[in-house]
Every structure is written in C-alpha cells, then in structure tokens.
Design a protein around this motif. Structure first.
Motif, PDB file in Angstrom:
ATOM      1  N   ASN A 307       7.799  13.468 -10.285  1.00 10.54           N
ATOM      2  CA  ASN A 307       7.156  13.426  -8.980  1.00 10.54           C
ATOM      3  C   ASN A 307       5.739  14.001  -9.069  1.00 10.54           C
ATOM      4  O   ASN A 307       5.558  15.173  -9.369  1.00 10.54           O
ATOM      5  CB  ASN A 307       7.960  14.213  -7.942  1.00 10.54           C
ATOM      6  N   ILE A 308       4.759  13.151  -8.821  1.00 11.93           N
ATOM      7  CA  ILE A 308       3.381  13.599  -8.633  1.00 11.93           C
ATOM      8  C   ILE A 308       3.058  13.372  -7.166  1.00 11.93           C
ATOM      9  O   ILE A 308       3.099  12.230  -6.692  1.00 11.93           O
ATOM     10  CB  ILE A 308       2.395  12.808  -9.523  1.00 11.93           C
ATOM     11  N   PRO A 309       2.798  14.411  -6.408  1.00 13.61           N
ATOM     12  CA  PRO A 309       2.478  14.232  -4.987  1.00 13.61           C
ATOM     13  C   PRO A 309       1.335  13.231  -4.816  1.00 13.61           C
ATOM     14  O   PRO A 309       0.340  13.276  -5.556  1.00 13.61           O
ATOM     15  CB  PRO A 309       2.062  15.625  -4.528  1.00 13.61           C
ATOM     16  N   SER A 310       1.476  12.327  -3.878  1.00 13.68           N
ATOM     17  CA  SER A 310       0.447  11.307  -3.666  1.00 13.68           C
ATOM     18  C   SER A 310       0.357  10.964  -2.193  1.00 13.68           C
ATOM     19  O   SER A 310       1.284  11.215  -1.421  1.00 13.68           O
ATOM     20  CB  SER A 310       0.751  10.048  -4.491  1.00 13.68           C
ATOM     21  N   GLY A 311      -0.774  10.378  -1.830  1.00 10.59           N
ATOM     22  CA  GLY A 311      -0.979   9.996  -0.442  1.00 10.59           C
ATOM     23  C   GLY A 311      -1.419   8.556  -0.323  1.00 10.59           C
ATOM     24  O   GLY A 311      -0.613   7.650  -0.227  1.00 10.59           O
ATOM     25  N   CYS A 312      -2.722   8.347  -0.394  1.00  8.66           N
ATOM     26  CA  CYS A 312      -3.269   7.014  -0.135  1.00  8.66           C
ATOM     27  C   CYS A 312      -2.960   6.002  -1.234  1.00  8.66           C
ATOM     28  O   CYS A 312      -2.851   4.815  -0.962  1.00  8.66           O
ATOM     29  CB  CYS A 312      -4.780   7.113   0.056  1.00  8.66           C
ATOM     30  N   THR A 313      -2.874   6.449  -2.468  1.00  9.57           N
ATOM     31  CA  THR A 313      -2.616   5.649  -3.676  1.00  9.57           C
ATOM     32  C   THR A 313      -3.767   4.713  -4.048  1.00  9.57           C
ATOM     33  O   THR A 313      -3.593   3.800  -4.842  1.00  9.57           O
ATOM     34  CB  THR A 313      -1.316   4.824  -3.585  1.00  9.57           C
ATOM     35  N   PHE A 314      -4.955   4.941  -3.512  1.00 14.00           N
ATOM     36  CA  PHE A 314      -6.100   4.154  -3.985  1.00 14.00           C
ATOM     37  C   PHE A 314      -7.342   5.025  -4.202  1.00 14.00           C
ATOM     38  O   PHE A 314      -8.466   4.595  -3.987  1.00 14.00           O
ATOM     39  CB  PHE A 314      -6.424   2.969  -3.054  1.00 14.00           C
ATOM     40  N   GLY A 315      -7.124   6.280  -4.597  1.00 15.49           N
ATOM     41  CA  GLY A 315      -8.230   7.111  -5.059  1.00 15.49           C
ATOM     42  C   GLY A 315      -9.113   7.710  -4.002  1.00 15.49           C
ATOM     43  O   GLY A 315     -10.251   8.087  -4.277  1.00 15.49           O
ATOM     44  N   LEU A 316      -8.611   7.852  -2.782  1.00 13.65           N
ATOM     45  CA  LEU A 316      -9.442   8.367  -1.701  1.00 13.65           C
ATOM     46  C   LEU A 316      -9.089   9.792  -1.301  1.00 13.65           C
ATOM     47  O   LEU A 316      -9.972  10.634  -1.122  1.00 13.65           O
ATOM     48  CB  LEU A 316      -9.322   7.453  -0.475  1.00 13.65           C
ATOM     49  N   CYS A 317      -7.802  10.097  -1.193  1.00 13.05           N
ATOM     50  CA  CYS A 317      -7.404  11.394  -0.611  1.00 13.05           C
ATOM     51  C   CYS A 317      -7.412  12.536  -1.628  1.00 13.05           C
ATOM     52  O   CYS A 317      -7.558  13.702  -1.255  1.00 13.05           O
ATOM     53  CB  CYS A 317      -6.033  11.279   0.041  1.00 13.05           C
ATOM     54  N   GLY A 318      -7.198  12.237  -2.901  1.00 14.10           N
ATOM     55  CA  GLY A 318      -7.197  13.279  -3.926  1.00 14.10           C
ATOM     56  C   GLY A 318      -5.883  14.015  -4.082  1.00 14.10           C
ATOM     57  O   GLY A 318      -5.807  14.982  -4.856  1.00 14.10           O
ATOM     58  N   THR A 319      -4.840  13.601  -3.380  1.00 10.88           N
ATOM     59  CA  THR A 319      -3.555  14.313  -3.437  1.00 10.88           C
ATOM     60  C   THR A 319      -2.945  14.301  -4.832  1.00 10.88           C
ATOM     61  O   THR A 319      -2.319  15.273  -5.259  1.00 10.88           O
ATOM     62  CB  THR A 319      -2.564  13.683  -2.437  1.00 10.88           C
ATOM     63  N   CYS A 320      -3.140  13.219  -5.584  1.00  8.03           N
ATOM     64  CA  CYS A 320      -2.468  13.054  -6.877  1.00  8.03           C
ATOM     65  C   CYS A 320      -3.287  13.602  -8.044  1.00  8.03           C
ATOM     66  O   CYS A 320      -3.082  13.193  -9.194  1.00  8.03           O
ATOM     67  CB  CYS A 320      -2.138  11.584  -7.110  1.00  8.03           C
TER      68      CYS A 320
END
Length: 362
Positions: A307-320
């Motif tokens: 599990n890698i925390p993620s949000g937008c999944t297109f390089g915008l939010c920086g969560t991952c």
C-alpha cells in the motif's frame, strides 16, 4: 515625421549593413530593435527564422572586440519594409546587454542571414499549437503576425509560460489580435502573479493537465515549441506520454538555432517501452517484482499487495511521494513534487515508471 525612403524594389542581402531605425522597450531588460536597409531594399524570409548580428561590444578595441549573436526575427515578412528582433538580457549577457545599453537609431551593424528551419511555412497544417517560454515567444510572434496579415482566419492556440504577468513579452499586441479574431486563443501561465495585481489566468508549471485544458484538441495540432532546453524537454515528455505524434513536433533552441537539416538536434529523450522488462525492489517490505517499463511504481506496488497512499493518481496531489534508493525512473508529473524533492531522491509513484532495476523505500 515620416522619412522619405527610396525603396529599391530588391530584396536585402547580407552584404549591406542594417541601420537601426527604432528601439521600443518592452518588459524588463527587453526591447525590440527595428532595422531597415539604407538602400531601401525589402526583407524576404520565412516567419520564425533568425539573423546573426555582428556587435561591437567593446568599440575601443575595434573589430577585435566584436561578438556575433543570433536572434530570432520577431517581425513578419508580410511587413517587408523593415525587420525587427526582440531581445531579452539574461544574467551574464554580453551582446544583448550591449544592444540594450548602446544600440540607438542611426547606428549600423553587419548582419548575416536570414536563416533557419523553424517556420510553419515548412509544415503547413490546418491547426497549430504554439508553446513558448520567456523570449522563446519571438518566433511565435512572427508566425502569428504572418497568420494575422494573411487575410485568412487563423486556428492557433498560443501557450506561453512566463515568470509573472508583467514579464509576458508582446502581451498587449497578442491580446489586440485575439480580441478581433476567434481563431487565435491565448493561454498564459505564470510562476507567480505581480504584487497587488489580480491574475485570473493559469499559475504554475506547465503540465499535462494544464495543456489538456488549454488545448483539448492538441492531438490534432502541429506543435511548435521554443524556450529554454529544460522547458522544451518537459514539453516533449508531456506530449510523448499523452500519445502525441512527435513527427508533428518542431522546436527551436535558445542557444543554437539550426541552419540546415543536418544541424537539427536529435532528441535522446527517454521513451518507456512496453516490451522492455524492468524490476522494482520495495526495500522496506523486502518484496521484489518484475514488470515492464510502462508500469508505474504505484501499480506494481498494488499488484504486489503493498500500500502506497495515493490520491489523484496523475501526479498532481503529491500523496504518493516515496524515496527512490537506487536506479532510474521516468517521471512525468503535473506539479505534485518540487525540484528540490526530486534532487533529494523522491518520486511520485503514480507517474514514475522504472527504467531497468529500481529500489524504493516502501
């Protein structure tokens, strides 16, 4: 008062010096220098081409102090009685600094050209996408002026990146064009707004998301790009990752404009290959997985049960954001990570693909 000039009816040749006719300041450390031929010759060139000026940067030393500098022509051959270049001084500029400080109307300079292959006359299309940054806007201005003067409705989406709104060269002139024809669409993005001046345009680094909003039909357009090399490389990476046909991509360099086809740069950009294998070691978990060069670190982690925390999944939010321990990845993001973080070894798992073997701290 207008001066009487006996126009010769013949094209200008580089054997004749150019006479500075007018100097018009633009944004900070930037000015447009307009030249004419003393003989009355007219100027014939392709919009987007350049000329080379012989500049006496140290007149006290005579010819030994001259330097040659290449500048894109910012005027259009549809207005052939004069020729203009628009120059912006950068830190350490020598020739351009001399021009801004010393070149005045009436002075004459040796010039060579015009030359260069960067012109939409060489690549006719129904729709164009111009992408520029800083003083890379000059060939785009020349081509846009030609399109305006041609008498046909242009179909140009004009994307330009600048440090701030007050640094956008030709902004008022471009807006005057765009205010009168619906076929010219201006899209500006700035690093930061000017103090105490509202800015309703785009802000931030030009990204895939931004480009899609600015020019939704970018896949249908012939692309011309000019700016600093890191900017142009970023544009190329965006277009490649978006599936654009790069045979329709054309660029001009700040430092070394191409005079011949042989001088045109060969881009060695990394293009991930779906048929090439790669592997990722998730060091903290002790899990290793094989994959292809087009699989993202985030996707491989999920397939491996991690599990890698993620949000937008297109390089915008920086969560991952995760730290890369070794190896190389190809990352095309949309602003979710800073250059300092990249320098420290961080990547965005959602938009990073492995090139060979990669180890990450997960």
């Amino acid at each position: 008062m207008a001066q009487n000039i006996n126009w010769s009816g013949k094209p200008w040749h580089e054997s004749e010096p150019l006479e500075c006719a007018m100097v018009v300041p633009d944004v900070a450390d930037t000015a447009t220098f307009t030249f004419r031929a003393p003989s009355g010759a007219w100027f014939d060139y392709q919009p987007g081409q350049f000329i080379t000026l012989d500049l006496p940067v140290d007149p006290a030393r005579g010819a030994a102090g001259n330097v040659q500098r290449t500048y894109t022509i910012s005027s259009s051959p549809s207005r052939p009685l004069s020729i203009s270049i628009t120059v912006k001084a950068q830190p350490g500029s020598i020739g351009t600094r001399w021009m801004l400080d010393h070149l005045r109307p009436g002075m004459r300079l040796k010039a060579y050209g015009p030359g260069g292959l960067f012109s939409f006359h060489r690549h006719p299309a129904q729709k164009y996408l111009f992408i520029s940054a800083g003083s890379g806007i000059t060939p785009m201005m020349s081509m846009t002026t030609w399109a305006w003067d041609s008498g046909q409705m242009p179909d140009i989406t004009f994307v330009h990146a600048a440090r701030r709104p007050s640094a956008i060269i030709f902004r008022e002139r471009l807006e005057q064009f765009a205010n009168r024809v619906p076929g010219l669409r201006l899209r500006f993005t700035v690093k930061e707004p000017d103090p105490f001046r509202a800015w309703a345009g785009y802000q931030g680094r030009l990204s895939q998301i931004m480009l899609g909003l600015m020019a939704p039909d970018y896949l249908e357009r012939e692309v011309f790009c000019c700016g600093p090399e890191p900017f142009m490389q970023s544009v190329r990476e965006m277009l490649v990752s978006l599936g654009y046909n790069m045979d329709r991509y054309h660029q001009e360099s700040f430092g070394a404009p191409a005079r011949t086809v042989a001088e045109m740069p060969v881009h060695d950009d990394v293009v991930p290959d779906a048929d090439s294998s790669a592997s990722i070691l998730f060091a903290a978990s002790g899990v290793s997985a094989t994959c292809s060069q087009t699989d993202t670190v985030l996707a491989v982690a999920k397939q491996s049960g991690l599990n890698i925390p993620s949000g937008c999944t297109f390089g915008l939010c920086g969560t991952c954001k995760v730290r890369k321990l070794s190896g190389d990845v190809h990352m095309v993001h949309n602003g979710g990570i800073s250059e300092d973080e990249v320098a420290e070894g961080y990547i965005l798992a959602c938009c990073s693909v492995p090139i060979g073997h990669v180890s990450v701290e997960v």
